[in-house]
Design a protein around this motif. Structure first.
Motif, PDB file in Angstrom:
ATOM      1  N   UNK A   1       5.956  -4.374 -13.449  1.00 47.59           N
ATOM      2  CA  UNK A   1       4.579  -4.525 -12.970  1.00 47.59           C
ATOM      3  C   UNK A   1       3.815  -3.211 -13.126  1.00 47.59           C
ATOM      4  N   UNK A   2       4.449  -2.114 -12.706  1.00 46.91           N
ATOM      5  CA  UNK A   2       3.816  -0.796 -12.766  1.00 46.91           C
ATOM      6  C   UNK A   2       3.615  -0.367 -14.220  1.00 46.91           C
ATOM      7  N   UNK A   3       4.601  -0.601 -15.062  1.00 46.79           N
ATOM      8  CA  UNK A   3       4.484  -0.255 -16.484  1.00 46.79           C
ATOM      9  C   UNK A   3       3.351  -1.044 -17.136  1.00 46.79           C
ATOM     10  N   UNK A   4       3.217  -2.313 -16.778  1.00 44.20           N
ATOM     11  CA  UNK A   4       2.125  -3.134 -17.319  1.00 44.20           C
ATOM     12  C   UNK A   4       0.776  -2.593 -16.865  1.00 44.20           C
ATOM     13  N   UNK A   5       0.663  -2.219 -15.601  1.00 39.35           N
ATOM     14  CA  UNK A   5      -0.586  -1.617 -15.101  1.00 39.35           C
ATOM     15  C   UNK A   5      -0.938  -0.379 -15.929  1.00 39.35           C
ATOM     16  N   UNK A   6       0.048   0.468 -16.170  1.00 41.25           N
ATOM     17  CA  UNK A   6      -0.184   1.688 -16.944  1.00 41.25           C
ATOM     18  C   UNK A   6      -0.587   1.367 -18.380  1.00 41.25           C
ATOM     19  N   UNK A   7       0.102   0.420 -19.000  1.00 38.50           N
ATOM     20  CA  UNK A   7      -0.221   0.030 -20.383  1.00 38.50           C
ATOM     21  C   UNK A   7      -1.643  -0.513 -20.490  1.00 38.50           C
ATOM     22  N   UNK A   8      -2.079  -1.253 -19.485  1.00 43.60           N
ATOM     23  CA  UNK A   8      -3.410  -1.859 -19.497  1.00 43.60           C
ATOM     24  C   UNK A   8      -4.502  -0.895 -19.033  1.00 43.60           C
ATOM     25  N   UNK A   9      -4.111   0.288 -18.546  1.00 44.67           N
ATOM     26  CA  UNK A   9      -5.078   1.276 -18.098  1.00 44.67           C
ATOM     27  C   UNK A   9      -5.639   1.024 -16.712  1.00 44.67           C
ATOM     28  N   UNK A  10      -4.895   0.302 -15.880  1.00 42.85           N
ATOM     29  CA  UNK A  10      -5.347   0.028 -14.516  1.00 42.85           C
ATOM     30  C   UNK A  10      -4.569   0.894 -13.529  1.00 42.85           C
ATOM     31  N   UNK A  11      -5.267   1.663 -12.709  1.00 48.27           N
ATOM     32  CA  UNK A  11      -4.577   2.540 -11.762  1.00 48.27           C
ATOM     33  C   UNK A  11      -4.029   1.787 -10.563  1.00 48.27           C
ATOM     34  N   UNK A  12      -3.033   2.382  -9.944  1.00 48.04           N
ATOM     35  CA  UNK A  12      -2.492   1.920  -8.671  1.00 48.04           C
ATOM     36  C   UNK A  12      -2.613   3.108  -7.725  1.00 48.04           C
ATOM     37  N   UNK A  13      -3.152   2.864  -6.536  1.00 48.47           N
ATOM     38  CA  UNK A  13      -3.330   3.919  -5.544  1.00 48.47           C
ATOM     39  C   UNK A  13      -2.438   3.653  -4.346  1.00 48.47           C
ATOM     40  N   UNK A  14      -1.962   4.726  -3.713  1.00 49.08           N
ATOM     41  CA  UNK A  14      -1.169   4.606  -2.490  1.00 49.08           C
ATOM     42  C   UNK A  14      -1.843   5.384  -1.373  1.00 49.08           C
ATOM     43  N   UNK A  15      -1.604   4.906  -0.148  1.00 45.06           N
ATOM     44  CA  UNK A  15      -2.014   5.618   1.063  1.00 45.06           C
ATOM     45  C   UNK A  15      -0.750   6.270   1.602  1.00 45.06           C
ATOM     46  N   UNK A  16      -0.767   7.591   1.702  1.00 47.17           N
ATOM     47  CA  UNK A  16       0.434   8.336   2.083  1.00 47.17           C
ATOM     48  C   UNK A  16       0.117   9.289   3.221  1.00 47.17           C
ATOM     49  N   UNK A  17       1.068   9.408   4.139  1.00 51.34           N
ATOM     50  CA  UNK A  17       0.986  10.410   5.192  1.00 51.34           C
ATOM     51  C   UNK A  17       2.375  10.958   5.441  1.00 51.34           C
ATOM     52  N   UNK A  18       2.514  12.261   5.314  1.00 53.78           N
ATOM     53  CA  UNK A  18       3.794  12.937   5.532  1.00 53.78           C
ATOM     54  C   UNK A  18       4.934  12.296   4.742  1.00 53.78           C
ATOM     55  N   UNK A  19       4.646  11.935   3.488  1.00 55.17           N
ATOM     56  CA  UNK A  19       5.661  11.387   2.612  1.00 55.17           C
ATOM     57  C   UNK A  19       5.938   9.901   2.795  1.00 55.17           C
ATOM     58  N   UNK A  20       5.240   9.249   3.720  1.00 55.90           N
ATOM     59  CA  UNK A  20       5.434   7.820   3.969  1.00 55.90           C
ATOM     60  C   UNK A  20       4.281   7.050   3.339  1.00 55.90           C
ATOM     61  N   UNK A  21       4.607   6.015   2.571  1.00 59.40           N
ATOM     62  CA  UNK A  21       3.600   5.158   1.940  1.00 59.40           C
ATOM     63  C   UNK A  21       3.281   4.018   2.906  1.00 59.40           C
ATOM     64  N   UNK A  22       1.992   3.890   3.246  1.00 63.50           N
ATOM     65  CA  UNK A  22       1.547   2.859   4.186  1.00 63.50           C
ATOM     66  C   UNK A  22       0.803   1.711   3.518  1.00 63.50           C
ATOM     67  N   UNK A  23       0.495   1.834   2.235  1.00 65.33           N
ATOM     68  CA  UNK A  23      -0.190   0.756   1.548  1.00 65.33           C
ATOM     69  C   UNK A  23      -0.480   1.128   0.119  1.00 65.33           C
TER      70      UNK A  23
END
Length: 172
Positions: free
Chosen positions: A43-65
């Motif tokens: 899924x992530x590789x396809x996003x990268x190939x298609x040029x669509x970014x994925x963003x994360x919400x992070x606090x102190x090394x923990x991903x919340x979304x």
């Protein structure tokens, strides 16, 4: 403090955990079975190939979304339309993380000369509906009983945000 940044491969296990919780415990995703890490890598590789970014919400090394955009439909004339996805960890829902994850995907859509963002939302997901309305999305469709999960029929609503884009884009 929560920061929003572009996702990397290192974030995939945390994103998978959030996504699988959504599959197993909610109607936000109309799927029955948890995904594997390999599915998330693809899924992530396809996003990268298609040029669509994925963003994360992070606090102190923990991903919340996480949030992303991707193709709405695969026919050529839809190339100026994208669909958005935002998922927040169960422990962090209702704390404003979705509001932090939304602006980067709207900005990304504009930077890619998209004309509209579409979102399919389970009709009972009031939190997601309110989040989308906060960013100017309007309901454009209500499909009755198109999904079946947890022993009941599910309605799906579509919301849309029209972006300011060139009036006559390319048709190639």
């Amino acid at each position: 403090m929560i920061i929003i940044r572009e996702a990397t491969n290192v974030d995939l296990p945390a994103m998978l955990e959030i996504y699988n919780d959504v599959i197993v415990n909610t109607t936000a995703v109309y799927d029955y079975h948890p995904h594997t890490i390999e599915m998330r890598r693809q899924w992530f590789a396809t996003k990268q190939e298609q040029g669509f970014p994925v963003f994360v919400a992070e606090e102190d090394g923990v991903i919340y979304g996480f949030s992303t955009i991707g193709p709405f439909r695969n026919w050529a004339a839809y190339k100026y339309s994208v669909e958005n996805s935002i998922y927040v960890a169960a422990s962090a829902r209702g704390k404003g993380i979705g509001k932090l994850l939304f602006p980067p995907i709207i900005k990304a859509a504009k930077e890619r000369n998209m004309h509209t963002i579409v979102s399919g939302i389970d009709a009972t997901n009031e939190g997601s509906i309110k989040l989308h309305e906060h960013f100017g999305f309007v309901e454009v469709a209500h499909f009755k009983q198109v999904g079946y999960k947890f022993g009941k029929w599910l309605d799906l609503k579509f919301f849309q945000l029209i972006l300011e884009t060139p009036e006559h884009p390319e048709e190639n």
